[in-house]
Design a protein around this motif. Structure first.
Motif, short mmCIF file in Angstrom:
data_model
loop_
_atom_site.label_atom_id
_atom_site.label_comp_id
_atom_site.label_asym_id
_atom_site.label_seq_id
_atom_site.Cartn_x
_atom_site.Cartn_y
_atom_site.Cartn_z
N ARG A 1 25.11 -36.69 -15.59
CA ARG A 1 25.63 -36.23 -14.35
C ARG A 1 24.64 -36.77 -13.06
O ARG A 1 23.35 -37.09 -13.29
CB ARG A 1 25.32 -34.57 -14.03
CG ARG A 1 26.09 -33.83 -14.86
CD ARG A 1 26.02 -32.40 -14.54
NE ARG A 1 27.07 -31.53 -15.49
CZ ARG A 1 26.71 -31.15 -16.53
NH1 ARG A 1 25.52 -31.35 -17.24
NH2 ARG A 1 27.71 -30.54 -17.38
N PRO A 2 25.30 -36.85 -11.73
CA PRO A 2 24.60 -37.57 -10.71
C PRO A 2 23.09 -37.00 -10.53
O PRO A 2 23.09 -35.43 -10.78
CB PRO A 2 25.31 -37.57 -9.50
CG PRO A 2 26.63 -37.45 -10.06
CD PRO A 2 26.48 -36.64 -11.25
N LYS A 3 22.03 -37.80 -10.32
CA LYS A 3 20.58 -37.10 -10.05
C LYS A 3 20.32 -37.36 -8.59
O LYS A 3 20.42 -38.28 -8.13
CB LYS A 3 19.88 -37.64 -10.88
CG LYS A 3 19.98 -37.67 -12.34
CD LYS A 3 19.66 -36.26 -12.97
CE LYS A 3 20.00 -36.52 -14.51
NZ LYS A 3 19.80 -35.13 -15.00
N GLY A 4 20.02 -36.16 -7.82
CA GLY A 4 19.68 -36.10 -6.49
C GLY A 4 20.88 -35.70 -5.46
O GLY A 4 21.73 -35.89 -5.76
N ILE A 5 20.27 -35.81 -4.36
CA ILE A 5 20.98 -35.06 -3.50
C ILE A 5 22.11 -36.47 -2.89
O ILE A 5 23.02 -36.27 -2.52
CB ILE A 5 20.48 -34.45 -2.06
CG1 ILE A 5 19.65 -33.44 -2.47
CG2 ILE A 5 21.14 -34.58 -0.71
CD1 ILE A 5 18.66 -33.08 -1.31
N ALA A 6 21.35 -37.68 -2.81
CA ALA A 6 22.04 -38.79 -2.34
C ALA A 6 23.16 -38.90 -3.34
O ALA A 6 24.22 -39.36 -2.96
CB ALA A 6 21.13 -40.04 -2.47
N ALA A 7 23.03 -38.79 -4.56
CA ALA A 7 24.07 -39.29 -5.52
C ALA A 7 25.18 -38.38 -5.42
O ALA A 7 26.54 -38.67 -5.33
CB ALA A 7 23.47 -39.18 -7.01
#
Length: 477
Positions: free
Chosen positions: A429-435
């Motif tokens: 899954r995408p990691k972090g707020i930006a992703a």
């Protein structure tokens, strides 16, 4: 990749990298063939002024002595085409060029009749047969009508995803400049094609994204949603100057906006690009207006030094490249240049010939101005030949991406399979707020991408479990 798999600490990142790679691959499977078509047809449209002048070469550089009045030229054109009606008069671009008289035919078609300065009919051109008209229909609708425009919009949406995922895959991660800013030249064919693909993608990514986003206002689904948002937010200030999905995007204005006065409300897209459409017939002007007033309107247009092409539309006529199909309420003098910031529309009273309104690009809402700048860039006319050159380089690099990607796929594709990268067993899954923010942004601003994701999820969940051969071929675990 083997090294990433062997280290538990790197497993989540490696799984996410492989997931992004799979998204990039599946996007490319659909996008690359269409991108080649769109790049080549779009390159033709960059040179619309030059191509159309070449098509009209037989009607140029004529003797200028003994010139007759524009109304006499129109009378000659009407006499040569029985039962035709005047749609608009296009001023000659240069002294000695013939005037183009755009006529509506009895069968609903249109024709451009060229009349010499001396009033002699020299010939005609069917607007539908022009090179740019054909290129536009390929570029915007793949010659398939509205369904084709949906395919183009879907391809543009996934192309944005392809560029974004490609930039993630390209990201240096501690590597040197070779393979990042320029390709390796001594590590074999496989490394060369991989680096050529990655490096080209990096250098052209920004230009491709500008082209893709600037074309979305023309798209059917995206353009309709954008229009609804503009209306809801109160961003509509006068008629819309572009079509949606190849169809007129008529604005339902209450009353006439000062500065427009109906002058912009008679346009039908005739030279539109970006996501494309089939040209629509212009409604002819009624026979009531005093055609002698045309001479005065031509004099007014020449005094204004408007950018070519300049059209003189009689009361009730329609012309140009806007989305609204309501008829002109007076004589309209309009610059229909592709460089949209230079467009000007003047409306004159049908009886007295007095100026009613002037509509400049600066009068439009800020949102429309932003779209106008994007359209002018997209069509290669915002700042002359440099814009055209950048457009050609973008198209060439885009084709390079498509060819290098196809070669890499073909060289590594197993027999009997599509050749998609194998999925990790670990859920990524995408990691972090930006992703997550980027993913949410794509879902919101690209409705066709979002709808296609839902369709893919349903097929994968409901149909593919019962189709083992298809699952193996697609590389779906």
């Amino acid at each position: 990749m083997a090294k990433a798999q062997s280290s538990p600490a790197l497993q989540p990142n490696a799984a996410f990298y492989r997931t992004v790679w799979r998204w990039h691959f599946y996007a490319a499977v659909y996008v690359l063939p269409l991108m080649v078509v769109l790049a080549l047809s779009g390159t033709l449209f960059l040179f619309k002024p030059q191509i159309e002048r070449w098509e009209e070469r037989a009607f140029q550089n004529l003797p200028a002595t003994g010139a007759v009045a524009p109304s006499t030229q129109v009378a000659a054109a009407l006499a040569s085409t029985p039962e035709a009606k005047l749609a608009y008069y296009r001023l000659p671009e240069r002294q000695g060029d013939a005037a183009a008289i755009h006529l509506a035919l009895p069968d609903g078609g249109m024709t451009d009749v060229f009349v010499s300065p001396q009033g002699d009919v020299l010939g005609s051109i069917d607007p539908e047969s022009r090179i740019i008209a054909i290129a536009r229909d390929i570029h915007g609708q793949l010659l398939l009508g509205r369904r084709g425009s949906w395919l183009v919009e879907l391809a543009a949406s996934w192309a944005i995803v392809m560029v974004v995922t490609g930039l993630y895959l390209w990201w240096p991660r501690g590597r040197g400049l070779a393979g990042v800013l320029y390709p390796h030249l001594s590590q074999g064919k496989r490394a060369f094609w991989r680096d050529l693909h990655a490096v080209t993608g990096f250098w052209v990514a920004g230009l491709i994204l500008v082209l893709l986003f600037s074309g979305l206002p023309w798209a059917d689904v995206w353009g309709s949603a954008f229009k609804a948002v503009r209306t809801e937010m109160g961003w509509v200030d006068g008629p819309q100057d572009w079509t949606i999905g190849g169809q007129p995007a008529s604005e339902t204005d209450s009353g006439e906006h000062a500065g427009h006065g109906g002058g912009q409300s008679m346009h039908v897209e005739h030279d539109h690009h970006a996501m494309g459409h089939s040209p629509m017939a212009h409604s002819p002007a009624p026979q009531g207006p005093d055609i002698a007033m045309l001479d005065r309107m031509v004099a007014n247009a020449r005094a204004q030094a408007l950018d070519f092409p300049v059209q003189i539309v009689p009361p009730g006529g329609r012309a140009g490249s806007g989305g609204d199909r309501s008829a002109a309420k007076g004589w309209v003098v309009k610059s229909d240049t592709q460089n949209r910031p230079n467009r000007v529309t003047l409306t004159y009273d049908a009886t007295s010939g007095q100026l009613i309104s002037r509509d400049d690009f600066a009068n439009r809402h800020l949102i429309d101005q932003v779209v106008g700048y994007g359209v002018a860039w997209h069509e290669g006319q915002l700042f002359g030949w440099i814009n055209q050159l950048l457009g050609v380089l973008t198209a060439l690099m885009l084709v390079t991406l498509c060819v290098s990607g196809a070669i890499m796929w073909w060289r590594r594709k197993p027999d009997g399979e599509l050749g998609a990268p194998k999925a990790f067993s670990t859920t990524a899954r995408p990691k972090g707020i930006a992703a997550w923010g980027l993913f949410a942004f794509l879902l919101i601003v690209l409705p066709m991408f979002t709808m296609s994701l839902v369709a893919i999820a349903l097929v994968e969940r409901l149909a593919l479990p019962h189709m083992p051969k298809s699952r193996r071929w697609l590389g779906v675990s």
